[in-house]
Design a protein around this motif. Structure first.
Motif, PDB file in Angstrom:
ATOM      1  N   MET A   1       0.844  -1.172   0.000  1.00 37.04           N
ATOM      2  CA  MET A   1       0.000   0.000   0.000  1.00 37.04           C
ATOM      3  C   MET A   1       0.891   1.238   0.000  1.00 37.04           C
ATOM      4  O   MET A   1       1.606   1.505   0.955  1.00 37.04           O
ATOM      5  CB  MET A   1      -0.884  -0.021   1.246  1.00 37.04           C
ATOM      6  N   ALA A   2       0.894   1.952  -1.062  1.00 45.04           N
ATOM      7  CA  ALA A   2       1.719   3.150  -1.174  1.00 45.04           C
ATOM      8  C   ALA A   2       0.986   4.353  -0.587  1.00 45.04           C
ATOM      9  O   ALA A   2      -0.220   4.493  -0.720  1.00 45.04           O
ATOM     10  CB  ALA A   2       2.061   3.413  -2.632  1.00 45.04           C
ATOM     11  N   LEU A   3       1.757   5.189   0.064  1.00 42.03           N
ATOM     12  CA  LEU A   3       1.202   6.421   0.617  1.00 42.03           C
ATOM     13  C   LEU A   3       1.244   7.515  -0.440  1.00 42.03           C
ATOM     14  O   LEU A   3       2.249   7.682  -1.132  1.00 42.03           O
ATOM     15  CB  LEU A   3       2.012   6.868   1.830  1.00 42.03           C
ATOM     16  N   SER A   4       0.170   8.269  -0.549  1.00 44.08           N
ATOM     17  CA  SER A   4       0.146   9.394  -1.480  1.00 44.08           C
ATOM     18  C   SER A   4       0.653  10.645  -0.768  1.00 44.08           C
ATOM     19  O   SER A   4       0.809  10.663   0.459  1.00 44.08           O
ATOM     20  CB  SER A   4      -1.284   9.630  -1.982  1.00 44.08           C
ATOM     21  N   GLU A   5       0.891  11.689  -1.539  1.00 44.40           N
ATOM     22  CA  GLU A   5       1.319  12.950  -0.920  1.00 44.40           C
ATOM     23  C   GLU A   5       0.222  13.500  -0.017  1.00 44.40           C
ATOM     24  O   GLU A   5       0.513  14.131   0.992  1.00 44.40           O
ATOM     25  CB  GLU A   5       1.724  13.974  -1.992  1.00 44.40           C
ATOM     26  N   ASP A   6      -1.045  13.247  -0.357  1.00 42.39           N
ATOM     27  CA  ASP A   6      -2.142  13.687   0.507  1.00 42.39           C
ATOM     28  C   ASP A   6      -2.106  12.949   1.850  1.00 42.39           C
ATOM     29  O   ASP A   6      -2.365  13.540   2.898  1.00 42.39           O
ATOM     30  CB  ASP A   6      -3.495  13.464  -0.175  1.00 42.39           C
ATOM     31  N   ASP A   7      -1.782  11.644   1.814  1.00 47.09           N
ATOM     32  CA  ASP A   7      -1.656  10.876   3.051  1.00 47.09           C
ATOM     33  C   ASP A   7      -0.545  11.461   3.928  1.00 47.09           C
ATOM     34  O   ASP A   7      -0.726  11.670   5.129  1.00 47.09           O
ATOM     35  CB  ASP A   7      -1.330   9.406   2.756  1.00 47.09           C
ATOM     36  N   VAL A   8       0.595  11.720   3.323  1.00 52.81           N
ATOM     37  CA  VAL A   8       1.741  12.250   4.064  1.00 52.81           C
ATOM     38  C   VAL A   8       1.441  13.656   4.569  1.00 52.81           C
ATOM     39  O   VAL A   8       1.805  14.008   5.698  1.00 52.81           O
ATOM     40  CB  VAL A   8       3.022  12.210   3.202  1.00 52.81           C
ATOM     41  N   ARG A   9       0.750  14.450   3.771  1.00 50.89           N
ATOM     42  CA  ARG A   9       0.359  15.792   4.210  1.00 50.89           C
ATOM     43  C   ARG A   9      -0.541  15.692   5.444  1.00 50.89           C
ATOM     44  O   ARG A   9      -0.393  16.445   6.406  1.00 50.89           O
ATOM     45  CB  ARG A   9      -0.359  16.545   3.088  1.00 50.89           C
ATOM     46  N   GLY A  10      -1.469  14.746   5.434  1.00 53.78           N
ATOM     47  CA  GLY A  10      -2.348  14.548   6.582  1.00 53.78           C
ATOM     48  C   GLY A  10      -1.586  14.108   7.819  1.00 53.78           C
ATOM     49  O   GLY A  10      -1.855  14.587   8.931  1.00 53.78           O
ATOM     50  N   ILE A  11      -0.629  13.200   7.644  1.00 52.29           N
ATOM     51  CA  ILE A  11       0.202  12.753   8.765  1.00 52.29           C
ATOM     52  C   ILE A  11       1.017  13.918   9.314  1.00 52.29           C
ATOM     53  O   ILE A  11       1.124  14.116  10.524  1.00 52.29           O
ATOM     54  CB  ILE A  11       1.125  11.591   8.326  1.00 52.29           C
ATOM     55  N   ALA A  12       1.594  14.710   8.415  1.00 52.99           N
ATOM     56  CA  ALA A  12       2.403  15.863   8.830  1.00 52.99           C
ATOM     57  C   ALA A  12       1.549  16.891   9.562  1.00 52.99           C
ATOM     58  O   ALA A  12       1.979  17.449  10.580  1.00 52.99           O
ATOM     59  CB  ALA A  12       3.083  16.494   7.618  1.00 52.99           C
ATOM     60  N   ASP A  13       0.342  17.138   9.080  1.00 50.96           N
ATOM     61  CA  ASP A  13      -0.552  18.077   9.764  1.00 50.96           C
ATOM     62  C   ASP A  13      -0.893  17.575  11.156  1.00 50.96           C
ATOM     63  O   ASP A  13      -0.909  18.340  12.115  1.00 50.96           O
ATOM     64  CB  ASP A  13      -1.836  18.296   8.954  1.00 50.96           C
TER      65      ASP A  13
END
Length: 101
Positions: A1-13
Motif C-alpha cells: 500500500m503506497a502512501l500518497s502525498e495527501d496521506d503524508v500531508r495529513g500525517i504531517a498536519d
C-alpha cells in the motif's frame, strides 16, 4: 500500500510538521520506502498467533507500594554523616544554575 502525498500531508498536519514542496515529495518517498521494508513481515502465515499490543501482556501496575523498609532505612544523621556539607536536614551541593543561595 503506497502512501500518497495527501496521506503524508495529513500525517504531517496531525504531527504539526510543516512540509512544503520538495520536502513533501521527499518525505512521501521516505515513508513509502519504510513501509516497503516491512513488507516481508506479511509473508509469515501466523493465523493462530494473537497480536501482541504490549510486550508485557496484561500487566497493569508495575509500581510497588511506597513504604519505608525499616531494616534498610537510614536515619537523617546516618544519611548526612558522609555529606561534604549539609544544612538543617538537607544535603548542600554547589549551585549549577546561578549564583543564588
Amino acid at each position: 500500500m503506497a502512501l500518497s502525498e495527501d496521506d503524508v500531508r495529513g500525517i504531517a498536519d496531525y504531527a504539526r510538521i510543516a512540509l512544503e514542496g520538495d520536502e513533501l515529495a521527499e518525505m512521501t518517498a521516505y515513508l513509502n520506502d519504510a513501509v516497503d521494508m516491512l513488507e516481508p513481515i506479511l509473508a509469515y502465515n501466523l493465523p493462530d498467533v494473537d497480536p501482541t499490543f504490549h510486550p508485557i501482556g496484561s500487566l497493569s501496575n508495575v509500581m510497588r507500594d511506597d513504604a519505608v523498609d525499616a531494616d534498610r532505612a537510614f536515619t537523617i544523621d546516618e544519611a548526612l554523616g558522609n555529606a561534604g556539607s549539609s544544612r538543617e536536614r538537607s544535603f548542600r551541593v554547589p549551585a549549577i544554575l546561578g549564583e543564588e543561595e
